[in-house]
Design an enzyme around this catalytic site. Structure first.
Site, PDB file in Angstrom:
ATOM      1  N   CYS A   1       0.958  -1.118   0.079  1.00  8.89           N
ATOM      2  CA  CYS A   1      -0.061   0.166   0.036  1.00  8.89           C
ATOM      3  C   CYS A   1       0.891   1.121   0.086  1.00  8.89           C
ATOM      4  CB  CYS A   1      -0.939  -0.031   1.198  1.00  8.89           C
ATOM      5  SG  CYS A   1      -0.337  -0.014   2.781  1.00  8.89           S
TER       6      CYS A   1
ATOM      7  N   ASN B   1       2.465   1.204   4.542  1.00  8.79           N
ATOM      8  CA  ASN B   1       2.734   0.096   5.044  1.00  8.79           C
ATOM      9  C   ASN B   1       2.419  -0.021   6.800  1.00  8.79           C
ATOM     10  OD1 ASN B   1       5.555  -2.089   5.522  1.00  8.79           O
ATOM     11  ND2 ASN B   1       3.554  -2.817   5.051  1.00  8.79           N
TER      12      ASN B   1
ATOM     13  N   CYS C   1      -1.415   0.537   7.327  1.00  3.89           N
ATOM     14  CA  CYS C   1      -2.792   0.154   7.447  1.00  3.89           C
ATOM     15  C   CYS C   1      -3.103  -0.862   6.618  1.00  3.89           C
ATOM     16  CB  CYS C   1      -3.674   1.346   6.987  1.00  3.89           C
ATOM     17  SG  CYS C   1      -3.380   2.974   8.149  1.00  3.89           S
ATOM     18  N   ARG C   2      -3.459  -0.444   5.413  1.00  5.50           N
ATOM     19  CA  ARG C   2      -3.791  -1.873   4.363  1.00  5.50           C
ATOM     20  C   ARG C   2      -3.146  -2.952   4.179  1.00  5.50           C
ATOM     21  NH1 ARG C   2      -5.299   2.123  -0.502  1.00  5.50           N
ATOM     22  NH2 ARG C   2      -3.355   2.878   0.653  1.00  5.50           N
ATOM     23  N   SER C   3      -1.813  -2.747   3.895  1.00  9.61           N
ATOM     24  CA  SER C   3      -0.995  -3.971   3.480  1.00  9.61           C
ATOM     25  C   SER C   3      -0.522  -4.809   4.951  1.00  9.61           C
ATOM     26  CB  SER C   3       0.285  -3.544   2.690  1.00  9.61           C
ATOM     27  OG  SER C   3       1.054  -2.616   3.660  1.00  9.61           O
TER      28      SER C   3
ATOM     29  N   ASP D   1      -8.471   3.743   1.264  1.00  9.19           N
ATOM     30  CA  ASP D   1      -7.245   4.038   2.197  1.00  9.19           C
ATOM     31  C   ASP D   1      -8.050   4.769   3.601  1.00  9.19           C
ATOM     32  OD1 ASP D   1      -5.444   5.322   3.795  1.00  9.19           O
ATOM     33  OD2 ASP D   1      -4.396   6.384   1.940  1.00  9.19           O
TER      34      ASP D   1
HETATM   35  P1  4NP Z   1      -1.709   2.649   4.230  1.00 12.68           P
HETATM   36  O1  4NP Z   1      -2.434   4.299   4.977  1.00 12.68           O
HETATM   37  O2  4NP Z   1      -1.205   3.161   2.891  1.00 12.68           O
HETATM   38  O3  4NP Z   1      -2.782   1.707   3.997  1.00 12.68           O
HETATM   39  O4  4NP Z   1      -0.484   2.173   5.030  1.00 12.68           O
HETATM   40  C1  4NP Z   1      -1.774   5.235   4.858  1.00 12.68           C
HETATM   41  C2  4NP Z   1      -0.901   5.492   5.956  1.00 12.68           C
HETATM   42  C3  4NP Z   1      -0.204   6.712   6.074  1.00 12.68           C
HETATM   43  C4  4NP Z   1      -0.401   7.700   5.167  1.00 12.68           C
HETATM   44  C5  4NP Z   1      -0.978   7.346   4.071  1.00 12.68           C
HETATM   45  C6  4NP Z   1      -1.854   6.206   3.982  1.00 12.68           C
HETATM   46  N1  4NP Z   1       0.017   8.917   5.159  1.00 12.68           N
HETATM   47  O5  4NP Z   1      -0.048   9.885   4.658  1.00 12.68           O
HETATM   48  O6  4NP Z   1       1.039   9.186   6.118  1.00 12.68           O
END
Ligand code: 4NP
Length: 165
Positions: free
Chosen positions: A17, A20, A22-24, A133
């Site tokens: 994602c 790294n 939340c989703r992955s 997201d």
């Molecule tokens: P992920 O979510 O891609 O599912 O881990 C996010 C985590 C952090 C951020 C964006 C999306 N960020 O902008 O810091």
């Protein structure tokens, strides 16, 4: 299990994602838990990474940890940025959304040896869609993402188990 399947190298499965956290990590934990429940955990080497490096070294987001725990799934990842080498070996790389997919295509280039797919191509509800997201939303978003990933990981596991006997 036959001697042949015992000696086979595990298939690398990398979930990617943006951050790294939340989703992955959720996809990694859910896929690992499902493959263990089906007695297939030795067949796969499961990992996750982010296309961005802002959270490198961090544990998963507390909201991702909470929703996973509520479903009996442990998350053990430490955030890292995806590397060119991740695209250089046979295996499957699973992008959470189209933006991640484009970044991975750029990183891998034409000679990439991985099978690059979109997570929701394995979701019977909404194939081809992005995994939303949840980072800037509330905890309800994490429950929705959990359900999407649970369906998608079941589909992916069926696909990979079918391909590799
Ligand atoms: P992920 O979510 O891609 O599912 O881990 C996010 C985590 C952090 C951020 C964006 C999306 N960020 O902008 O810091």
């Amino acid at each position: 299990m036959t001697p042949k399947s015992l000696s086979r190298k595990p298939v690398s499965v990398l979930f990617v994602c943006l951050g790294n956290i939340c989703r992955s990590p959720l996809a990694e934990g859910i896929f690992s838990s499902l493959s263990e429940a089906r007695g297939l955990s030795l067949r796969f080497q499961v990992d996750s990474a982010g296309t961005g490096g802002y959270h490198a070294g961090e544990a998963p987001d507390p909201r991702a940890l909470a929703v996973a725990r509520a479903h009996g799934v442990a998350l053990n990842s430490v955030a890292r940025r995806v590397k060119r080498r991740d695209m250089d070996h046979p295996g499957i790389v699973v992008a959470m959304d189209r933006s991640n997919l484009r970044s991975l295509e750029r990183l891998g280039g034409r000679r990439s040896r991985v099978r690059l797919v979109l997570m929701r191509d394995f979701d019977p509800i909404g194939p081809g869609a992005d995994v939303p997201d949840p980072y800037y939303g509330g905890p309800g978003g994490f429950q929705e993402v959990y359900e999407i990933l649970d369906r998608s990981c079941r589909g992916l596991l069926d696909d990979l188990a079918g391909r590799n006997g």
